[in-house]
Scaffold this motif. Structure first.
Motif, PDB file in Angstrom:
ATOM      1  N   PRO A   1       0.840  -1.208   0.000  1.00  0.00           N
ATOM      2  CA  PRO A   1       0.000   0.000   0.000  1.00  0.00           C
ATOM      3  C   PRO A   1       0.877   1.261   0.000  1.00  0.00           C
ATOM      4  O   PRO A   1       1.999   1.260   0.496  1.00  0.00           O
ATOM      5  N   ASN A   2       0.341   2.325  -0.536  1.00  0.00           N
ATOM      6  CA  ASN A   2       1.092   3.575  -0.647  1.00  0.00           C
ATOM      7  C   ASN A   2       1.535   4.110   0.712  1.00  0.00           C
ATOM      8  O   ASN A   2       2.616   4.679   0.844  1.00  0.00           O
ATOM      9  N   ARG A   3       0.733   3.980   1.769  1.00  0.00           N
ATOM     10  CA  ARG A   3       1.093   4.480   3.086  1.00  0.00           C
ATOM     11  C   ARG A   3       2.327   3.762   3.621  1.00  0.00           C
ATOM     12  O   ARG A   3       3.196   4.376   4.238  1.00  0.00           O
ATOM     13  N   ILE A   4       2.431   2.471   3.337  1.00  0.00           N
ATOM     14  CA  ILE A   4       3.604   1.709   3.775  1.00  0.00           C
ATOM     15  C   ILE A   4       4.816   2.123   2.949  1.00  0.00           C
ATOM     16  O   ILE A   4       5.918   2.331   3.473  1.00  0.00           O
ATOM     17  N   LEU A   5       4.609   2.276   1.662  1.00  0.00           N
ATOM     18  CA  LEU A   5       5.708   2.696   0.792  1.00  0.00           C
ATOM     19  C   LEU A   5       6.196   4.094   1.170  1.00  0.00           C
ATOM     20  O   LEU A   5       7.408   4.335   1.236  1.00  0.00           O
ATOM     21  N   ALA A   6       5.276   5.000   1.432  1.00  0.00           N
ATOM     22  CA  ALA A   6       5.659   6.368   1.779  1.00  0.00           C
ATOM     23  C   ALA A   6       6.492   6.378   3.056  1.00  0.00           C
ATOM     24  O   ALA A   6       7.513   7.067   3.144  1.00  0.00           O
ATOM     25  N   ARG A   7       6.051   5.611   4.055  1.00  0.00           N
ATOM     26  CA  ARG A   7       6.802   5.545   5.314  1.00  0.00           C
ATOM     27  C   ARG A   7       8.192   4.947   5.084  1.00  0.00           C
ATOM     28  O   ARG A   7       9.200   5.464   5.582  1.00  0.00           O
ATOM     29  N   THR A   8       8.254   3.883   4.307  1.00  0.00           N
ATOM     30  CA  THR A   8       9.537   3.231   4.037  1.00  0.00           C
ATOM     31  C   THR A   8      10.481   4.159   3.281  1.00  0.00           C
ATOM     32  O   THR A   8      11.661   4.267   3.623  1.00  0.00           O
ATOM     33  N   PHE A   9       9.938   4.837   2.261  1.00  0.00           N
ATOM     34  CA  PHE A   9      10.776   5.758   1.501  1.00  0.00           C
ATOM     35  C   PHE A   9      11.243   6.926   2.364  1.00  0.00           C
ATOM     36  O   PHE A   9      12.379   7.373   2.279  1.00  0.00           O
ATOM     37  N   ARG A  10      10.338   7.450   3.227  1.00  0.00           N
ATOM     38  CA  ARG A  10      10.704   8.556   4.108  1.00  0.00           C
ATOM     39  C   ARG A  10      11.799   8.133   5.085  1.00  0.00           C
ATOM     40  O   ARG A  10      12.776   8.862   5.285  1.00  0.00           O
ATOM     41  N   LEU A  11      11.660   6.954   5.668  1.00  0.00           N
ATOM     42  CA  LEU A  11      12.685   6.474   6.602  1.00  0.00           C
ATOM     43  C   LEU A  11      14.021   6.254   5.886  1.00  0.00           C
ATOM     44  O   LEU A  11      15.079   6.594   6.419  1.00  0.00           O
ATOM     45  N   GLY A  12      13.972   5.718   4.683  1.00  0.00           N
ATOM     46  CA  GLY A  12      15.201   5.522   3.901  1.00  0.00           C
ATOM     47  C   GLY A  12      15.865   6.849   3.573  1.00  0.00           C
ATOM     48  O   GLY A  12      17.082   7.006   3.686  1.00  0.00           O
ATOM     49  N   ARG A  13      15.016   7.817   3.191  1.00  0.00           N
ATOM     50  CA  ARG A  13      15.546   9.152   2.897  1.00  0.00           C
ATOM     51  C   ARG A  13      16.165   9.787   4.137  1.00  0.00           C
ATOM     52  O   ARG A  13      17.244  10.376   4.084  1.00  0.00           O
ATOM     53  N   ASP A  14      15.504   9.659   5.272  1.00  0.00           N
ATOM     54  CA  ASP A  14      16.018  10.232   6.514  1.00  0.00           C
ATOM     55  C   ASP A  14      17.338   9.586   6.920  1.00  0.00           C
ATOM     56  O   ASP A  14      18.257  10.268   7.373  1.00  0.00           O
ATOM     57  N   LYS A  15      17.447   8.285   6.765  1.00  0.00           N
ATOM     58  CA  LYS A  15      18.712   7.593   7.080  1.00  0.00           C
ATOM     59  C   LYS A  15      19.819   8.071   6.160  1.00  0.00           C
ATOM     60  O   LYS A  15      20.954   8.309   6.589  1.00  0.00           O
TER      61      LYS A  15
END
Length: 108
Positions: free
Chosen positions: A21-35
Motif C-alpha cells: 500500500p502507498n502508506r507503507i511505501l511512503a513511510r519506508t521511503f521517508r525512513l530511507g531518505r532520513d537515514k
C-alpha cells in the motif's frame, strides 16, 4: 524472464510498480531518505572537520617555516658578528704585539 513486480505492459497500464500500500511505501521511503540524510550529514561534518584540520596544519606549517627562516637569519647574523669581532680581536692583538715590541726596543 518475468519481473517480480509484474510485466512491463502491466506496470505501464496500471501505473503501479509496487504491491504494498502507498502508506507503507511512503513511510519506508521517508525512513530511507532520513537515514540517507543523516549519513550524509555525518560525512559532511567529517569532511568539514578534516578541511579545518588541514587548514590549521597548513597555518602551523607556515608559521614553523617563518620561525625557521628567522632563526637561520639570526644565526647568520650572529656568525657574521662573531667573524667581525674575531678580526677586530686579531687586529687589537697585532697592535698590542707591535706596541710591546716597540716598548722592548726602547728599553734596550
Amino acid at each position: 524472464m518475468e519481473p517480480s513486480q509484474g510485466s512491463v505492459a502491466e506496470v505501464a497500464t496500471t501505473g503501479r510498480r509496487y504491491r504494498s500500500p502507498n502508506r507503507i511505501l511512503a513511510r519506508t521511503f521517508r525512513l530511507g531518505r532520513d537515514k540517507w540524510k543523516d549519513k550524509h550529514h555525518v560525512v559532511q561534518a567529517k569532511l568539514e572537520q578534516t578541511r579545518q584540520l588541514a587548514a590549521e596544519r597548513g597555518a602551523a606549517r607556515d608559521r614553523w617555516r617563518e620561525d625557521c627562516a628567522a632563526a637561520v637569519e639570526r644565526a647568520e647574523a650572529a656568525e657574521k658578528l662573531a667573524a667581525q669581532r674575531l678580526t677586530e680581536l686579531e687586529q687589537v692583538r697585532a697592535q698590542l704585539a707591535e706596541q710591546e715590541a716597540a716598548a722592548q726596543k726602547k728599553m734596550r
